[in-house]
Design a protein around this motif. Structure first.
Motif, PDB file in Angstrom:
ATOM      1  N   ILE A 240       6.024  54.360  15.042  1.00 49.33           N
ATOM      2  CA  ILE A 240       5.996  53.101  15.791  1.00 49.33           C
ATOM      3  C   ILE A 240       4.630  52.829  16.397  1.00 49.33           C
ATOM      4  O   ILE A 240       4.211  51.678  16.532  1.00 49.33           O
ATOM      5  N   HIS A 241       3.889  53.887  16.733  1.00 56.07           N
ATOM      6  CA  HIS A 241       2.563  53.700  17.325  1.00 56.07           C
ATOM      7  C   HIS A 241       1.590  53.081  16.320  1.00 56.07           C
ATOM      8  O   HIS A 241       0.702  52.307  16.702  1.00 56.07           O
TER       9      HIS A 241
ATOM     10  N   LEU B 262       8.866  56.752   9.875  1.00 57.00           N
ATOM     11  CA  LEU B 262       9.375  56.560   8.518  1.00 57.00           C
ATOM     12  C   LEU B 262       8.478  57.276   7.519  1.00 57.00           C
ATOM     13  O   LEU B 262       7.252  57.332   7.694  1.00 57.00           O
ATOM     14  N   LEU B 263       9.097  57.764   6.463  1.00 54.22           N
ATOM     15  CA  LEU B 263       8.345  58.277   5.324  1.00 54.22           C
ATOM     16  C   LEU B 263       8.247  57.179   4.279  1.00 54.22           C
ATOM     17  O   LEU B 263       9.181  56.385   4.100  1.00 54.22           O
ATOM     18  N   VAL B 264       7.116  57.130   3.602  1.00 52.73           N
ATOM     19  CA  VAL B 264       6.867  56.117   2.578  1.00 52.73           C
ATOM     20  C   VAL B 264       6.959  56.810   1.222  1.00 52.73           C
ATOM     21  O   VAL B 264       6.299  57.832   0.989  1.00 52.73           O
ATOM     22  N   VAL B 265       7.779  56.241   0.335  1.00 59.35           N
ATOM     23  CA  VAL B 265       7.982  56.861  -0.974  1.00 59.35           C
ATOM     24  C   VAL B 265       7.660  55.876  -2.086  1.00 59.35           C
ATOM     25  O   VAL B 265       7.708  54.656  -1.893  1.00 59.35           O
TER      26      VAL B 265
ATOM     27  N   ALA C 257      18.527  63.087   2.995  1.00 61.96           N
ATOM     28  CA  ALA C 257      18.601  61.649   2.693  1.00 61.96           C
ATOM     29  C   ALA C 257      18.193  60.801   3.897  1.00 61.96           C
ATOM     30  O   ALA C 257      18.954  59.942   4.364  1.00 61.96           O
ATOM     31  N   PRO C 258      16.994  61.021   4.449  1.00 58.87           N
ATOM     32  CA  PRO C 258      16.558  60.224   5.606  1.00 58.87           C
ATOM     33  C   PRO C 258      16.192  58.799   5.194  1.00 58.87           C
ATOM     34  O   PRO C 258      16.043  58.500   4.001  1.00 58.87           O
ATOM     35  N   ARG C 259      16.052  57.946   6.188  1.00 59.35           N
ATOM     36  CA  ARG C 259      15.589  56.570   5.941  1.00 59.35           C
ATOM     37  C   ARG C 259      14.146  56.617   5.423  1.00 59.35           C
ATOM     38  O   ARG C 259      13.306  57.347   5.956  1.00 59.35           O
ATOM     39  N   THR C 260      13.863  55.830   4.409  1.00 56.14           N
ATOM     40  CA  THR C 260      12.503  55.732   3.869  1.00 56.14           C
ATOM     41  C   THR C 260      12.183  54.270   3.616  1.00 56.14           C
ATOM     42  O   THR C 260      13.047  53.391   3.724  1.00 56.14           O
ATOM     43  N   ILE C 261      10.942  54.019   3.258  1.00 52.39           N
ATOM     44  CA  ILE C 261      10.528  52.662   2.910  1.00 52.39           C
ATOM     45  C   ILE C 261       9.585  52.720   1.716  1.00 52.39           C
ATOM     46  O   ILE C 261       8.862  53.707   1.543  1.00 52.39           O
ATOM     47  N   ASP C 262       9.636  51.681   0.876  1.00 56.85           N
ATOM     48  CA  ASP C 262       8.794  51.642  -0.319  1.00 56.85           C
ATOM     49  C   ASP C 262       7.344  51.360   0.046  1.00 56.85           C
ATOM     50  O   ASP C 262       7.051  50.647   1.018  1.00 56.85           O
ATOM     51  N   ALA C 263       6.449  51.869  -0.772  1.00 61.47           N
ATOM     52  CA  ALA C 263       5.021  51.707  -0.503  1.00 61.47           C
ATOM     53  C   ALA C 263       4.569  50.254  -0.598  1.00 61.47           C
ATOM     54  O   ALA C 263       3.573  49.869   0.021  1.00 61.47           O
TER      55      ALA C 263
ATOM     56  N   GLU D 149       8.625  44.933   7.689  1.00 62.34           N
ATOM     57  CA  GLU D 149       9.895  45.487   7.238  1.00 62.34           C
ATOM     58  C   GLU D 149      10.120  46.876   7.821  1.00 62.34           C
ATOM     59  O   GLU D 149      11.255  47.262   8.133  1.00 62.34           O
ATOM     60  N   ALA D 150       9.042  47.645   7.966  1.00 57.60           N
ATOM     61  CA  ALA D 150       9.153  48.964   8.599  1.00 57.60           C
ATOM     62  C   ALA D 150       9.586  48.807  10.046  1.00 57.60           C
ATOM     63  O   ALA D 150      10.437  49.564  10.541  1.00 57.60           O
ATOM     64  N   ALA D 151       9.012  47.832  10.741  1.00 62.12           N
ATOM     65  CA  ALA D 151       9.379  47.591  12.137  1.00 62.12           C
ATOM     66  C   ALA D 151      10.854  47.217  12.253  1.00 62.12           C
ATOM     67  O   ALA D 151      11.567  47.692  13.155  1.00 62.12           O
ATOM     68  N   GLN D 152      11.325  46.371  11.345  1.00 63.84           N
ATOM     69  CA  GLN D 152      12.730  45.959  11.374  1.00 63.84           C
ATOM     70  C   GLN D 152      13.653  47.139  11.092  1.00 63.84           C
ATOM     71  O   GLN D 152      14.701  47.288  11.719  1.00 63.84           O
TER      72      GLN D 152
END
Length: 330
Positions: free
Chosen positions: A321-322, A306-309, A281-287, A293-296
């Motif tokens: 981050i790079h 981050l993985l994008v799902v 259950a890692p942190r993810t972000i929506d496509a 928002e990813a930076a925040q």
């Protein structure tokens, strides 16, 4: 210019604080006069089919330029025209659908007053911003906004200080009221700032910066830790997703997890399955999220990738981050 003899003993900080106090009093006085005339000006601009043409001479001209820029960037088409140049041909830029916002603290600037007959003949509505209700410009305008202040911050009462601050604030008040009335959004703002940092923060989406397709590090749950390390090394994102046969996310293995594995005597890099040591259950972000928002999310949770799902929790991308630094989001 030689330094005055008393300069070494002068209390610069006290002088600076006094300026802030005097200008704050001026702003409070003008704010107390935000009334029906202000509302009438906003309604007139909203109802106009044209643009807001801002003009003014000297310091008022500088303020008018800034007001035009603020209006234009917040959804109200506007531009500045120099009154002197307008009288020598630039008035041709003003159409009969435009509204003129004329600034003159005295209300008696000759260059501005000279334009009034031509503007009236063309049928332009004129909104005046002055410090004298009985001035020529205030009387001749269709709507007058009173920006008079009790005192200038300049001790000689010569340099426009409190008065220009008040005019600038009145322009900001117009822009913000119009912005709110129009329902202007952050996306609208970004579209008028595509090249700046604001545009990048508001327009750049995850899909614009993420790694996708074969560039996404992924292994199955039965892969060994060493096989996961090979995938991480090839894709160079400092992590790998652990997915099922349908690419649905099961877990995440990162460089940090590797360091912990190396300290664990029970982990055999070649024999231990990745699903035994992965982060579930890692942190993810929506496509469809914004890159900012990813930076925040990374900053909040102190993570670097981050993985994008998608909506089915399938892994469709990855970023670190790079990637955000290269896109100048952070």
């Amino acid at each position: 210019m030689p330094q005055p003899a008393h300069a070494n003993d002068f209390d610069f900080a006290a002088s600076g604080r006094r300026v802030f106090a005097v200008e704050a009093d001026g702003l409070a006085a003008v704010a107390g006069r935000i009334d029906g005339a202000f509302s009438a000006a906003c309604r007139a601009i909203l109802a106009s089919r044209g643009r807001v043409v801002c003009c003014g001479m000297g310091k008022s001209g500088h303020v008018a330029r800034k007001i035009a820029a603020t209006l234009a960037s917040t959804g109200t088409p506007a531009f500045y025209v120099h009154p002197g140049e307008a009288a020598h041909g630039d008035l041709g830029m003003v159409t009969d659908a435009d509204i003129v916002l004329a600034l003159s603290y005295s209300g008696e600037s000759d260059e501005v007053l000279l334009l009034l007959p031509a503007l009236k003949r063309q049928g332009n509505a004129v909104i005046a911003m002055t410090g004298r209700e009985q001035s020529t410009l205030a009387r001749e305008a269709d709507i007058h906004l009173d920006v008079s202040v009790p005192a200038e911050a300049c001790p000689l009462a010569l340099a426009p200080t409190s008065s220009t601050t008040a005019s600038l604030a009145m322009g900001d008040a117009l822009a913000v009221a119009l912005l709110e009335a129009r329902g202007f959004t952050a996306d609208d703002f970004a579209r008028s700032h595509p090249a700046g940092a604001l545009g990048r923060r508001l327009l750049l989406h995850i899909t614009d910066v993420m790694h996708a397709g074969d560039d996404v590090p992924k292994v199955g749950p039965d892969a060994s830790v060493s096989e996961a390390l090979v995938e991480m090394s090839r894709k160079r994102l400092g992590m790998t997703a652990v997915v099922d046969a349908d690419d649905r996310l099961l877990g995440l293995y990162t460089d940090g997890d590797l360091r912990r594995s190396l300290d664990d005597e029970h982990v055999d890099l070649r024999g231990t399955r990745i699903d035994a040591v992965m982060t579930r259950a890692p942190r993810t972000i929506d496509a469809d999220a914004l890159a900012v928002e990813a930076a925040q999310l990374m900053e909040t949770h102190k993570i670097n990738a981050l993985l994008v799902v998608d909506g089915e929790h399938r892994v469709v991308g990855a970023l670190n981050i790079h990637d955000l630094l290269r896109a100048r989001v952070v």
